[in-house]
Design a protein around this motif. Structure first.
Motif, short mmCIF file in Angstrom:
data_model
loop_
_atom_site.label_atom_id
_atom_site.label_comp_id
_atom_site.label_asym_id
_atom_site.label_seq_id
_atom_site.Cartn_x
_atom_site.Cartn_y
_atom_site.Cartn_z
N LYS A 169 38.39 34.90 35.25
CA LYS A 169 38.98 33.73 34.59
C LYS A 169 40.40 33.99 34.09
CE LYS A 169 38.02 30.43 30.85
NZ LYS A 169 37.03 30.02 29.82
N PHE A 170 40.67 35.20 33.63
CA PHE A 170 41.95 35.50 33.00
C PHE A 170 42.91 36.26 33.92
CE2 PHE A 170 38.64 35.49 29.66
CZ PHE A 170 39.01 34.31 29.03
N PHE A 171 42.53 36.43 35.17
CA PHE A 171 43.36 37.22 36.09
C PHE A 171 44.75 36.61 36.26
CE2 PHE A 171 44.97 38.12 40.36
CZ PHE A 171 45.00 39.51 40.33
N LYS A 172 44.83 35.30 36.47
CA LYS A 172 46.12 34.65 36.75
C LYS A 172 47.05 34.67 35.54
CE LYS A 172 44.51 31.46 40.34
NZ LYS A 172 44.35 30.03 40.71
N GLU A 173 46.53 34.88 34.35
CA GLU A 173 47.36 34.87 33.14
C GLU A 173 48.13 36.18 32.95
OE1 GLU A 173 44.86 33.97 29.84
OE2 GLU A 173 44.08 32.12 30.73
N GLN A 174 47.86 37.17 33.78
CA GLN A 174 48.47 38.48 33.63
C GLN A 174 49.80 38.57 34.37
OE1 GLN A 174 45.01 41.62 33.71
NE2 GLN A 174 44.52 39.98 35.12
N SER A 175 50.61 39.53 33.97
CA SER A 175 51.88 39.79 34.65
C SER A 175 51.61 40.32 36.06
CB SER A 175 52.69 40.83 33.87
OG SER A 175 52.03 42.10 33.93
N PRO A 176 52.60 40.22 36.96
CA PRO A 176 52.42 40.77 38.31
C PRO A 176 52.00 42.24 38.30
CG PRO A 176 54.35 39.38 38.26
CD PRO A 176 53.88 39.49 36.84
N GLU A 177 52.55 43.02 37.37
CA GLU A 177 52.20 44.44 37.31
C GLU A 177 50.72 44.62 37.00
OE1 GLU A 177 53.40 48.50 34.83
OE2 GLU A 177 54.36 46.58 34.35
N TRP A 178 50.21 43.84 36.03
CA TRP A 178 48.80 43.96 35.68
C TRP A 178 47.90 43.35 36.75
CZ3 TRP A 178 46.47 47.21 32.74
CH2 TRP A 178 47.15 47.80 31.68
N GLN A 179 48.39 42.32 37.44
CA GLN A 179 47.60 41.76 38.54
C GLN A 179 47.43 42.80 39.64
OE1 GLN A 179 48.62 37.92 40.07
NE2 GLN A 179 48.83 37.00 38.05
N SER A 180 48.46 43.59 39.88
CA SER A 180 48.35 44.67 40.86
C SER A 180 47.34 45.71 40.40
CB SER A 180 49.72 45.32 41.08
OG SER A 180 49.62 46.42 41.96
N THR A 181 47.44 46.11 39.14
CA THR A 181 46.51 47.10 38.58
C THR A 181 45.07 46.60 38.64
OG1 THR A 181 48.19 48.00 37.11
CG2 THR A 181 45.89 48.36 36.49
N ASN A 182 44.87 45.32 38.38
CA ASN A 182 43.53 44.76 38.26
C ASN A 182 43.02 44.10 39.53
OD1 ASN A 182 43.03 45.58 35.62
ND2 ASN A 182 44.06 43.79 34.75
N THR A 183 43.69 44.31 40.65
CA THR A 183 43.15 43.90 41.94
C THR A 183 42.33 45.06 42.48
OG1 THR A 183 45.00 42.40 42.43
CG2 THR A 183 43.67 43.16 44.29
N ILE A 184 41.02 44.91 42.44
CA ILE A 184 40.09 45.98 42.78
C ILE A 184 39.66 45.81 44.23
CG2 ILE A 184 37.94 47.12 42.12
CD1 ILE A 184 40.11 46.92 39.88
N THR A 185 39.89 46.81 45.05
CA THR A 185 39.59 46.71 46.48
C THR A 185 38.50 47.70 46.88
OG1 THR A 185 41.52 48.17 46.85
CG2 THR A 185 41.84 45.80 47.20
#
Length: 239
Positions: A169-185
């Motif tokens: 739910k809160f993924f899009k609210e993060q900065s690009p840097e944190w979105q990269s960190t929190n993209t789990i593959t």
């Protein structure tokens, strides 16, 4: 298709498979089997925040086919076959942290699943030795109290060739840097999950050198899937 998926992983996103095994220990130091899903989530997350020694430089693959290793499913102990292309494993220091984090994830995720479906525990669909699946993530995507609502988990299914995306739910609210960190593959093989981590590569884009490749954020993953015409499904906790 599987060839398309392998091409995206290797040549576009520069992701490679590691193996985190499938066994762990619970709070009483009892051996737990079938924990590869949680181990893979933990390994991908910890790699993204720079907590692991593994840097994506070991055994970088030269073809998409080698990303899909043969897993010895009948042993259920995290072992790999001796086939060419088997991914590297984490060292003992990394595994200690991965296993501790994986156990925490198991407890949080399965508690949410059982709250939503208490009958599943009695039916043996959730439990200490029961194989978990990525569908379990839907029960935490909109939770304000867990780390998973900040994540976007991307599961490359090598069986079907389809990619499943679970966006918190809160993924899009993060900065690009944190979105990269929190993209789990992670990737799913028959009976087994493995974490996918960025390869190190040279400045001209070739894999296998000392320069560390950054983790792709979700928007980059989806762009690659769209450009290659790959099938994917997004489950969005914000909806």
């Amino acid at each position: 298709t599987l060839d398309t998926q392998g091409d995206i992983l290797h040549n576009v996103l520069y992701l490679m498979a590691y193996d985190a095994g499938s066994t762990n220990h619970n709070e009483e130091e009892e051996l737990i089997h079938n924990s590869c899903f949680y181990l893979s989530l933990a390994a991908s997350y910890l790699h993204g925040i720079g907590a692991l020694l593994a840097d994506g430089s070991a055994s970088a693959k030269d073809s998409p086919d080698e990303l899909r290793t043969a897993y010895t499913a009948d042993t259920h102990d995290g072992s790999l076959s001796d086939a060419s292309g088997a991914p590297p494993k984490f060292d003992d220091e990394d595994l200690y942290l991965i296993r501790a984090t994986a156990l925490q994830l198991k407890r949080v995720i399965e508690a949410a699943v059982v709250r939503a479906h208490p009958e599943w525990a009695a039916a043996g669909k959730v439990g200490e030795e029961v194989q978990a699946f990525s569908d379990f993530l839907v029960y935490l995507l909109d939770s304000p109290d867990t780390l998973l609502s900040d994540w976007a988990v991307v599961v490359f299914d090598t069986v079907s060739g389809i990619c499943d995306v679970y966006q918190g739910k809160f993924f899009k609210e993060q900065s690009p840097e944190w979105q990269s960190t929190n993209t789990i593959t992670i990737q799913y093989l028959p009976g087994h999950y493995q974490p996918l981590v960025p390869m190190s590569r040279s400045i001209d884009g070739r894999p296998g050198s000392a320069e560390q490749q950054s983790r792709p954020m979700l928007s980059e993953v989806l762009k690659a899937l769209d450009e290659k015409g790959a099938y994917y499904v997004v489950t969005d906790g914000a909806g």
